[in-house]
Motif scaffolding. Structure first.
Motif, PDB file in Angstrom:
ATOM      1  N   VAL B 126       0.687   0.797  -0.503  1.00  0.00           N
ATOM      2  CA  VAL B 126       0.343  -0.431  -0.965  1.00  0.00           C
ATOM      3  C   VAL B 126       2.083  -1.301  -0.325  1.00  0.00           C
ATOM      4  N   PRO B 127       2.964  -0.732  -0.756  1.00  0.00           N
ATOM      5  CA  PRO B 127       3.975  -0.640   0.399  1.00  0.00           C
ATOM      6  C   PRO B 127       4.150  -0.567   1.985  1.00  0.00           C
ATOM      7  N   LEU B 128       3.300   1.106   2.618  1.00  0.00           N
ATOM      8  CA  LEU B 128       3.208   1.080   3.554  1.00  0.00           C
ATOM      9  C   LEU B 128       2.132   0.322   4.247  1.00  0.00           C
ATOM     10  N   THR B 129       0.703   0.058   3.592  1.00  0.00           N
ATOM     11  CA  THR B 129      -0.155  -0.768   4.604  1.00  0.00           C
ATOM     12  C   THR B 129       0.231  -2.384   4.630  1.00  0.00           C
ATOM     13  N   GLU B 130       1.423  -2.944   2.956  1.00  0.00           N
ATOM     14  CA  GLU B 130       1.652  -4.243   3.131  1.00  0.00           C
ATOM     15  C   GLU B 130       2.398  -4.403   4.954  1.00  0.00           C
ATOM     16  N   LYS B 131       3.210  -3.365   4.973  1.00  0.00           N
ATOM     17  CA  LYS B 131       4.165  -3.526   6.251  1.00  0.00           C
ATOM     18  C   LYS B 131       3.988  -3.292   7.797  1.00  0.00           C
ATOM     19  N   ILE B 132       2.504  -2.858   7.052  1.00  0.00           N
ATOM     20  CA  ILE B 132       1.900  -2.740   8.114  1.00  0.00           C
ATOM     21  C   ILE B 132       1.023  -3.514   9.328  1.00  0.00           C
ATOM     22  N   GLN B 133       0.643  -3.924   7.921  1.00  0.00           N
ATOM     23  CA  GLN B 133      -0.295  -5.989   7.654  1.00  0.00           C
ATOM     24  C   GLN B 133       0.800  -6.795   8.508  1.00  0.00           C
ATOM     25  N   ALA B 134       2.799  -6.785   7.876  1.00  0.00           N
ATOM     26  CA  ALA B 134       3.485  -7.401   8.198  1.00  0.00           C
ATOM     27  C   ALA B 134       3.907  -7.460  10.116  1.00  0.00           C
ATOM     28  N   GLU B 135       4.197  -6.001  10.131  1.00  0.00           N
ATOM     29  CA  GLU B 135       4.380  -6.134  11.192  1.00  0.00           C
ATOM     30  C   GLU B 135       4.000  -6.398  11.924  1.00  0.00           C
ATOM     31  N   LYS B 136       2.598  -6.220  12.135  1.00  0.00           N
ATOM     32  CA  LYS B 136       0.843  -6.131  12.902  1.00  0.00           C
ATOM     33  C   LYS B 136       1.333  -4.542  13.983  1.00  0.00           C
ATOM     34  N   PHE B 137       1.855  -4.062  13.248  1.00  0.00           N
ATOM     35  CA  PHE B 137       1.246  -2.107  13.702  1.00  0.00           C
ATOM     36  C   PHE B 137       0.295  -2.002  14.162  1.00  0.00           C
ATOM     37  N   ASP B 138       0.071  -1.952  15.605  1.00  0.00           N
ATOM     38  CA  ASP B 138      -2.009  -1.417  15.677  1.00  0.00           C
ATOM     39  C   ASP B 138      -1.863   0.301  15.638  1.00  0.00           C
ATOM     40  N   ALA B 139      -0.985   0.725  15.777  1.00  0.00           N
ATOM     41  CA  ALA B 139      -1.094   2.629  15.581  1.00  0.00           C
ATOM     42  C   ALA B 139      -0.091   2.881  15.160  1.00  0.00           C
ATOM     43  N   VAL B 140       0.156   3.573  14.513  1.00  0.00           N
ATOM     44  CA  VAL B 140       0.816   4.478  13.119  1.00  0.00           C
ATOM     45  C   VAL B 140       0.626   6.053  13.147  1.00  0.00           C
ATOM     46  N   PHE B 141       1.695   6.302  14.274  1.00  0.00           N
ATOM     47  CA  PHE B 141       2.217   8.219  13.933  1.00  0.00           C
ATOM     48  C   PHE B 141       2.256   8.663  12.715  1.00  0.00           C
ATOM     49  N   GLY B 142       1.295   9.602  12.469  1.00  0.00           N
ATOM     50  CA  GLY B 142       1.607  10.029  11.010  1.00  0.00           C
ATOM     51  C   GLY B 142       1.610  11.410  11.104  1.00  0.00           C
ATOM     52  N   GLY B 143       2.632  12.948  10.755  1.00  0.00           N
ATOM     53  CA  GLY B 143       2.770  13.945  10.726  1.00  0.00           C
ATOM     54  C   GLY B 143       1.534  15.166  10.265  1.00  0.00           C
ATOM     55  N   SER B 298      -6.731  16.283  -8.461  1.00  0.00           N
ATOM     56  CA  SER B 298      -8.061  16.513  -8.508  1.00  0.00           C
ATOM     57  C   SER B 298      -8.362  17.097  -7.265  1.00  0.00           C
ATOM     58  N   GLU B 299      -9.717  18.024  -7.120  1.00  0.00           N
ATOM     59  CA  GLU B 299     -10.511  18.080  -5.947  1.00  0.00           C
ATOM     60  C   GLU B 299      -9.424  17.381  -5.166  1.00  0.00           C
ATOM     61  N   ALA B 300     -10.528  16.260  -5.200  1.00  0.00           N
ATOM     62  CA  ALA B 300     -10.773  15.266  -4.260  1.00  0.00           C
ATOM     63  C   ALA B 300      -8.910  14.855  -3.971  1.00  0.00           C
ATOM     64  N   ALA B 301      -8.115  14.070  -4.720  1.00  0.00           N
ATOM     65  CA  ALA B 301      -6.636  14.128  -4.296  1.00  0.00           C
ATOM     66  C   ALA B 301      -6.585  13.412  -2.980  1.00  0.00           C
ATOM     67  N   MET B 302      -6.700  14.268  -2.064  1.00  0.00           N
ATOM     68  CA  MET B 302      -6.108  13.784  -0.829  1.00  0.00           C
ATOM     69  C   MET B 302      -6.940  13.301  -0.385  1.00  0.00           C
ATOM     70  N   GLU B 303      -8.465  13.559   0.036  1.00  0.00           N
ATOM     71  CA  GLU B 303      -9.342  12.311  -0.071  1.00  0.00           C
ATOM     72  C   GLU B 303      -9.519  11.029  -0.370  1.00  0.00           C
ATOM     73  N   ASP B 304      -9.089  10.921  -1.900  1.00  0.00           N
ATOM     74  CA  ASP B 304      -9.220   9.637  -3.016  1.00  0.00           C
ATOM     75  C   ASP B 304      -7.999   8.746  -2.350  1.00  0.00           C
ATOM     76  N   ARG B 305      -6.773   9.401  -1.856  1.00  0.00           N
ATOM     77  CA  ARG B 305      -5.757   9.061  -1.499  1.00  0.00           C
ATOM     78  C   ARG B 305      -5.955   7.985  -0.051  1.00  0.00           C
ATOM     79  N   LYS B 306      -6.293   8.995   0.403  1.00  0.00           N
ATOM     80  CA  LYS B 306      -6.414   8.634   2.456  1.00  0.00           C
ATOM     81  C   LYS B 306      -7.338   7.369   2.166  1.00  0.00           C
ATOM     82  N   ARG B 307      -8.614   7.395   1.430  1.00  0.00           N
ATOM     83  CA  ARG B 307      -9.438   6.368   1.756  1.00  0.00           C
ATOM     84  C   ARG B 307      -8.987   4.718   1.615  1.00  0.00           C
ATOM     85  N   GLU B 308      -8.136   5.688   0.493  1.00  0.00           N
ATOM     86  CA  GLU B 308      -6.831   4.029   0.148  1.00  0.00           C
ATOM     87  C   GLU B 308      -6.146   3.636   1.249  1.00  0.00           C
ATOM     88  N   GLY B 309      -5.565   3.967   2.229  1.00  0.00           N
ATOM     89  CA  GLY B 309      -5.031   3.978   3.195  1.00  0.00           C
ATOM     90  C   GLY B 309      -3.290   5.123   3.283  1.00  0.00           C
TER      91      GLY B 309
END
Lengths: 448, 311
Positions: B126-143, B298-309
């Motif tokens: 939630v803090p990540l996605t809200e910050k992205i929206q608030a700052e209007k970042f349009d590309a977010v590099f992840g490692g 769970s077997e899909a823990a990462m997939e589920d979290r990724k789906r949420e942002g």
């Protein structure tokens, strides 16, 4: 050219090269088993991954670990027991590192094989020894040929189920080689294997002493990843202009990009397209280090003697070796979107670092991959269709033929409304000039 | 029919790139594509080795000019102090701009609730996605790397996220050649993973080759830890040890760096990078399997979290 460190040498991984390859096979040809065995026998499946697979297999009621669960990463894939999307796998041997694009074999997922094959140096096409070359095999061969994957391996699987007979293998290899050779696939290596029993995948088979060729892994380790670049047309699409405008570098103006083909040298005369202005290479920065010569696929920054107007989307080429620029593009495209591509449609065309407006003028034909017949004027292309298109662009493009350069001969068609990638395009002739399959067989014979 | 003999000679072509050179060139290409096509890119920077390598690559990609991106860190409130110190040192050294989203702020405001197991890793979304929206970042590099986890193996280099930052694995754009399609509508953004094709070993070999400085917790050191769910966690105010868990001092190091509540240490005497590489090359456990509690949910823990942002 590689820089080795004590650490790399310690790990026994110095000076390794990288091979990108894709696998293709029909649903029950044993592709997952082959991938599983390559990963497993090269010790790339680690204990916790194997435990997770064993645990999941048990909870699904199967006694044996299902190696397909290693590669089916999505919930929906595991639920349905099929591979929906391309997955990328990584493994290494002391000789080489590998990136495997594991592509689904379903008929409706031709676009996924196109995705996997677009970056592959090699494609492994799997067939079931009991069924031989089927429609789907021809489709896979055709996609590999169309995408001009430099090397194709025919893995004749389930040899254990045909009593490891040389005659079965030879007949399939001959039929496939003739067909793929006809499509212009430059190099075909046929290997008889049993992915389940492990014959000729990583270890040579004790059951087929008539076969003297390499195992699948041995071939993957030795096939060349780079070719002689001296004959390639050098191309640098400009990605970004680096202008620090700092006290330290007040006049630095560098043209950054990844060399798409060939080599560039300091002192060479270059032309910038589409403007046609010329200059000389004053310097080449290879990520902070000045070099005299650079080649594909290095990411570099080019410095020119003259201050000329160059921006993202321009193409720098050696003077005297410039591709023609044109607003009319003729290409083979694979349609990858769910909505159709129609005549008259307005699209965006992304070629290297340049995106321009374009309009689909004509769809002269649709290709049937099974028999390579052309259906004239289909009116539209739907998902997974391959067809010829004529596109008119709003600005001139410097397109090479895809046959000359996979990087500067390829493009995307994009929906301007929502950004959807519509089609993968390959400029120029779709297949290499057909060899006479008969002479190919007669002249070279078989060496296994 | 086969041309294997002719082939082996060509492998020694003077134009062959080592695998590290090839991966480096590809990652730099991705950074420059984003710089050329987006308005407001940002690099997710945690002070972990993958984000440190990303930053190093970005510095090389635009040299001698400064990086045209700012950095974003999601501070869980349970970070390793050594890592925060490293983060601030790097930001100062390169004159970068750092945005920080604090999980603690959200907990204090009652927007997020502390989980019973104490892990704050899933709370970062939630803090990540809200910050992205608030700052209007349009590309977010992840490692993120595809070798980390089976859901990540399905991830594109350019991954379109909707206005809720959601990932829909069934609606991904095919990624063809090196032609990355970054088009997006206002409110949407693209997650970009320049290290997609790197493995853990590649990252370490590159760190060794380039002499990149890392937070010291990556190398073997003595530290008070306690065991929870089979992992050595660092004792601290974040919530450990609980009753029945005993602290002992062990010679350990970290393979990943994240929230203290779910990042486990491994027993190790690898005090130098050479020893770390040897240890990783011989390890029979994946990086995440060895050190991440949250992926085991769970077997899909990462997939589920990724789906949420999540990244």
């Amino acid at each position: 050219m590689s820089t080795t460190t004590a650490a790399e040498e310690l790990a026994g991984l110095s000076a390794t090269t990288l091979l990108r390859f894709a696998t293709a096979g029909s649903v029950d040809d044993g592709k997952s088993t082959l991938v599983g065995r390559l990963l497993h026998d090269s010790k790339s499946v680690l204990t916790d991954q194997l435990e997770a697979v064993e645990h999941a297999s048990r909870s699904r009621g199967s006694a044996e670990p299902d190696l397909a669960l290693l590669t089916d990463g999505l919930r929906a894939e595991r639920e349905q027991g099929i591979t929906i999307d391309v997955a990328y796998r990584y493994f290494a041997t002391p000789r080489r590192r590998f990136i495997l694009a594991d592509t689904p074999g379903h008929v409706q997922y031709t676009r996924n094989m196109v995705t996997g094959a677009s970056t592959a140096d090699l494609a492994v096409v799997l067939v079931d020894a009991r069924n031989g070359v089927i429609e789907q095999t021809r489709r896979h061969a055709a996609v590999a040929a169309l995408l001009r994957v430099p090397h194709v391996v025919l893995a004749v699987n389930k040899m254990d189920l045909v009593e490891y007979k040389e005659s079965v293998f030879a007949a399939i290899a001959e039929e496939f080689t003739a067909y793929a050779g006809h499509l212009g696939v430059p190099e075909i290596t046929a290997i008889p294997i049993s992915a389940l029993a492990g014959d000729n995948v990583v270890e040579p088979s004790a059951n087929m002493d008539w076969y003297g060729g390499p195992t699948v892994l041995e071939h993957l380790e030795t096939v060349p990843v780079s070719h002689d670049l001296t004959s390639c047309h050098a191309r640098l699409p400009v990605q970004y202009v680096i202008r620090p405008q700092t006290a330290e570098h007040p006049d630095y103006r560098g043209y950054a990009g990844q060399i798409a083909a060939g080599t560039f040298r300091v002192g060479e005369s270059v032309t910038v397209l589409p403007s046609g202005r010329t200059s000389k290479i004053a310097g080449i920065d290879l990520l902070g280090q000045a070099v005299d010569v650079a080649w594909t696929p290095q990411s570099i920054t080019l410095l020119l003697e003259d201050d000329i107007d160059i921006s993202r989307g321009d193409l720098i080429v050696p003077s005297g070796d410039a591709p023609a620029t044109s607003q009319d593009v003729e290409a083979t495209v694979c349609h990858v979107a769910d909505t159709p591509l129609t005549v008259g449609q307005r699209v965006l065309l992304k070629h290297t670092t340049r995106t321009v407006k374009a309009i689909v003028k004509e769809i002269p034909s649709r290709l049937t991959l099974d028999d390579l017949s052309q259906h004239p004027d289909p009116g539209q292309l739907v998902a997974n269709d391959i067809g010829l298109v004529k596109v008119r662009t709003a600005e001139p493009l410097a397109l090479d033929s895809y046959a000359d350069s996979r990087r500067t001969g390829s493009f995307l068609l994009i929906d301007p409304a929502d950004g959807t990638t519509l089609a993968a395009g390959m400029a120029g002739e779709s297949f290499a000039s057909a060899e006479d399959p008969k002479s190919l067989v007669d002249d070279e014979g078989w060496d296994f | 029919m086969t041309t294997v003999a002719a082939v082996s000679e060509e492998t020694d072509s003077p134009y062959a790139l080592s695998h590290l050179d090839a991966l480096e060139s590809e990652a730099v290409h991705i950074f420059r594509e984003v710089a050329g096509e987006f308005e407001r890119p940002v690099i997710l920077f945690s002070g972990g080795k993958d984000s440190i390598v990303m930053l190093h690559l970005a510095l090389k990609a635009f040299a001698p000019a400064p990086i045209p991106f700012s950095l974003l860190h999601v501070d869980t409130g349970h970070n390793f102090p050594e890592v925060l110190a490293y983060r601030d040192r790097v930001v100062a050294e390169h004159g970068l701009r750092l945005h920080v989203a604090h999980v603690q702020d959200y907990i204090d405001r009652g927007v997020l609730k502390e989980r019973p197991d104490g892990t704050r890793n899933p709370l970062q979304t939630v803090p990540l996605t809200e910050k992205i929206q608030a700052e209007k970042f349009d590309a977010v590099f992840g490692g993120g790397r595809r070798d980390e986890e089976k859901a990540r193996a399905k991830e594109r280099v350019f991954s379109l996220r909707d206005e809720f930052s959601q990932w829909d694995p069934r609606r991904q754009r095919p990624e063809l050649w090196q032609l990355y399609n970054g088009r997006h509508a206002p409110g949407e953004h693209v997650r970009v993973f320049p290290l997609s094709n790197w493995t853990e070993l590649d990252v370490w070999q590159y760190i060794a080759r380039e002499n990149i400085d890392l937070p010291e917790i990556y190398y073997a050191h003595e530290r008070p830890v306690f065991s929870r769910n089979g992992m050595w966690l660092t004792a601290g105010e974040w919530g450990g040890p609980k009753e029945g868990e005993t602290v002992e001092t062990r010679l350990i190091r970290y393979r990943t760096v994240g929230d203290m509540s779910c990042t486990g240490a491994v027993d190790s005497d690898a005090t130098t990078i050479e020893k770390v590489i040897v240890e990783i090359a011989a390890s029979r456990l994946t990086e995440r399997g060895a050190t991440r509690a949250d992926d085991k949910m769970s077997e899909a823990a990462m997939e589920d979290r990724k789906r949420e942002g999540y990244f």
